[in-house]
Scaffold this motif. Structure first.
Motif, PDB file in Angstrom:
ATOM      1  N   LEU A 132       0.810  -1.219   0.000  1.00 50.19           N
ATOM      2  CA  LEU A 132       0.000   0.000   0.000  1.00 50.19           C
ATOM      3  C   LEU A 132       0.845   1.272   0.000  1.00 50.19           C
ATOM      4  CD1 LEU A 132      -2.614  -1.197   2.644  1.00 50.19           C
ATOM      5  CD2 LEU A 132      -3.043  -0.872   0.203  1.00 50.19           C
ATOM      6  N   HIS A 133       2.155   1.139  -0.108  1.00 47.25           N
ATOM      7  CA  HIS A 133       3.027   2.314  -0.087  1.00 47.25           C
ATOM      8  C   HIS A 133       2.692   3.232  -1.267  1.00 47.25           C
ATOM      9  CE1 HIS A 133       6.678   4.791  -0.083  1.00 47.25           C
ATOM     10  NE2 HIS A 133       6.824   4.396   1.189  1.00 47.25           N
ATOM     11  N   PRO A 134       2.601   4.548  -1.034  1.00 45.17           N
ATOM     12  CA  PRO A 134       2.191   5.457  -2.114  1.00 45.17           C
ATOM     13  C   PRO A 134       3.186   5.553  -3.263  1.00 45.17           C
ATOM     14  CG  PRO A 134       2.878   6.683  -0.165  1.00 45.17           C
ATOM     15  CD  PRO A 134       2.808   5.253   0.247  1.00 45.17           C
ATOM     16  N   SER A 135       4.464   5.265  -3.030  1.00 42.59           N
ATOM     17  CA  SER A 135       5.474   5.443  -4.074  1.00 42.59           C
ATOM     18  C   SER A 135       5.735   4.164  -4.864  1.00 42.59           C
ATOM     19  CB  SER A 135       6.788   5.943  -3.464  1.00 42.59           C
ATOM     20  OG  SER A 135       6.599   7.177  -2.801  1.00 42.59           O
ATOM     21  N   ASN A 140      -1.039   0.503  -5.937  1.00 40.52           N
ATOM     22  CA  ASN A 140      -1.068   1.659  -6.832  1.00 40.52           C
ATOM     23  C   ASN A 140      -0.551   1.306  -8.219  1.00 40.52           C
ATOM     24  OD1 ASN A 140      -2.244   3.574  -5.190  1.00 40.52           O
ATOM     25  ND2 ASN A 140      -0.315   4.370  -4.408  1.00 40.52           N
ATOM     26  N   ASP A 146      -2.402   6.904  -7.643  1.00 38.71           N
ATOM     27  CA  ASP A 146      -1.352   7.563  -6.870  1.00 38.71           C
ATOM     28  C   ASP A 146      -1.939   8.002  -5.529  1.00 38.71           C
ATOM     29  OD1 ASP A 146       1.043   8.686  -6.147  1.00 38.71           O
ATOM     30  OD2 ASP A 146       0.684  10.586  -7.180  1.00 38.71           O
ATOM     31  N   LEU A 147      -2.365   7.004  -4.740  1.00 41.42           N
ATOM     32  CA  LEU A 147      -3.053   7.273  -3.481  1.00 41.42           C
ATOM     33  C   LEU A 147      -2.186   6.856  -2.304  1.00 41.42           C
ATOM     34  CD1 LEU A 147      -6.640   5.968  -4.361  1.00 41.42           C
ATOM     35  CD2 LEU A 147      -5.851   8.338  -4.345  1.00 41.42           C
ATOM     36  N   ASP A 148      -2.285   7.637  -1.246  1.00 36.45           N
ATOM     37  CA  ASP A 148      -1.606   7.295   0.008  1.00 36.45           C
ATOM     38  C   ASP A 148      -2.626   6.575   0.885  1.00 36.45           C
ATOM     39  OD1 ASP A 148       0.009   7.064   2.163  1.00 36.45           O
ATOM     40  OD2 ASP A 148       0.397   9.203   2.430  1.00 36.45           O
ATOM     41  N   TRP A 149      -2.721   5.276   0.699  1.00 37.61           N
ATOM     42  CA  TRP A 149      -3.798   4.496   1.294  1.00 37.61           C
ATOM     43  C   TRP A 149      -3.810   4.578   2.825  1.00 37.61           C
ATOM     44  CZ3 TRP A 149      -7.384   2.608  -1.931  1.00 37.61           C
ATOM     45  CH2 TRP A 149      -7.039   2.429  -3.264  1.00 37.61           C
ATOM     46  N   ASP A 152      -3.579   8.944   4.157  1.00 34.33           N
ATOM     47  CA  ASP A 152      -4.664   9.890   3.926  1.00 34.33           C
ATOM     48  C   ASP A 152      -5.752   9.650   4.968  1.00 34.33           C
ATOM     49  OD1 ASP A 152      -6.826  11.398   3.050  1.00 34.33           O
ATOM     50  OD2 ASP A 152      -6.513  10.932   0.933  1.00 34.33           O
ATOM     51  N   THR A 159      -9.069   1.554   4.364  1.00 32.94           N
ATOM     52  CA  THR A 159      -7.992   0.662   3.937  1.00 32.94           C
ATOM     53  C   THR A 159      -7.717  -0.403   4.985  1.00 32.94           C
ATOM     54  OG1 THR A 159      -6.979   2.457   2.656  1.00 32.94           O
ATOM     55  CG2 THR A 159      -5.600   0.566   3.181  1.00 32.94           C
ATOM     56  N   THR A 236      -0.639   1.573  11.031  1.00 37.25           N
ATOM     57  CA  THR A 236      -0.895   3.014  11.078  1.00 37.25           C
ATOM     58  C   THR A 236      -0.510   3.691  12.381  1.00 37.25           C
ATOM     59  OG1 THR A 236      -3.154   2.697  11.918  1.00 37.25           O
ATOM     60  CG2 THR A 236      -2.868   2.718   9.515  1.00 37.25           C
TER      61      THR A 236
END
Length: 290
Positions: A132-135, A140, A146-149, A152, A159, A236
């Motif tokens: 789930l890493h945004p980069s 993604n 291009d989501l910061d699961w 955000d 998530t 988280t």
């Protein structure tokens, strides 16, 4: 004294080790936790008695109530959704896959669904954190997003709920498939003779026949959702902000990061009492249904 009475007393001797372990691991720590909840204590030195001040503060703490709102979402993700999906999957594996492709195929698929339950929570959480890493996350990359699961606030709780559905799904599948083993096959044969569809057999035979298993799964999964800690800690840390804060992690923060043992104990005590009440209500409902 009759032989039967003497044998019954002999049975109790075998329960003594379990009772002692229960007292040492459950009862004594719980009583000590309740006692600490009436004090102001940093974990070092002598606790100072403050009565109900921690509970009064708890009732006015918005973060505490917000954490329980998040818990409701996790109950949906860990109890209601896995139970509903697990019923359909178990019935399909038992009644359709097992008949068409053999018991080994059904067993292999059941083991695949149960695999997340076998994995350590830390390992599963770390893997999902990578995915789930945004980069560089696989989710993604596959979806072209291009989501910061997990970063955000608007997406983090949903998530985590999705991850917990994946994590919890195998448990009801295994329990329900075991329950289906005791259903009389003549019920399904009679329904097939009458021309009943698979869905009608599922709704009118499968669900009523394994109702005890459904109660067990709902109860145990609801308790697991109320006291969930590991996935939140790994994924988280209750964030971003307080978007995924739950009571168990909120208690942990006060215990170990804020050194407010009394307040953390009050949170843990309230959570334990809620779990006891929920368990009692489930058992009463089950008694009425049986």
């Amino acid at each position: 004294m009759s032989v039967r009475t003497g044998s019954r007393r002999g049975y109790w001797l075998y329960l003594v080790p379990s009772l002692l372990l229960f007292l040492a691991v459950i009862v004594v720590p719980f009583v000590m936790n309740v006692g600490a909840s009436f004090t102001r204590w940093s974990g070092v030195g002598t606790p100072r008695w403050i009565g109900l001040d921690n509970y009064t503060r708890l009732l006015a703490d918005e973060r505490f109530w917000e954490s329980f709102q998040h818990n409701v979402g996790l109950i949906v993700a860990m109890a209601i959704v896995p139970t509903a999906i697990g019923l359909v999957l178990a019935a399909a594996l038992f009644d359709y896959i097992g008949r068409r492709f053999g018991a080994r195929t059904a067993s292999a698929l059941r083991a695949m669904y149960y695999l997340p339950q076998v994995l350590p929570v830390a390992v599963a959480g770390v893997v999902w954190g990578w995915m789930l890493h945004p980069s560089y996350g696989a989710v993604n990359q596959i979806l072209g997003l291009d989501l910061d699961w997990l970063g955000d606030p608007d997406l983090a709780l949903a998530t985590v709920m999705g991850v917990m559905v994946w994590f919890q799904l195998g448990y009801p599948v295994v329990i329900f498939m075991a329950g289906l083993q005791r259903v009389d096959p003549s019920y399904y044969e009679a329904a097939e003779i009458d021309g009943a569809s698979w869905w009608r057999k599922f709704w009118h035979i499968t669900i009523p026949q394994i109702r005890p298993e459904i109660f067990v799964v709902l109860l145990t999964c609801t308790i697991a959702a109320l006291k969930v800690f590991g996935p939140i800690f790994v994924l988280t840390r209750g964030g971003p902000g307080n978007a995924t804060m739950v009571p168990s992690y909120f208690s942990y923060l006060n215990f170990f990061q804020k050194s407010n043992v009394g307040y953390g104990s009050a949170i843990a005590t309230v959570l334990a009492l809620i779990i006891i009440v929920v368990t009692f209500l489930f058992l009463r409902v089950q008694e009425r249904e049986s």
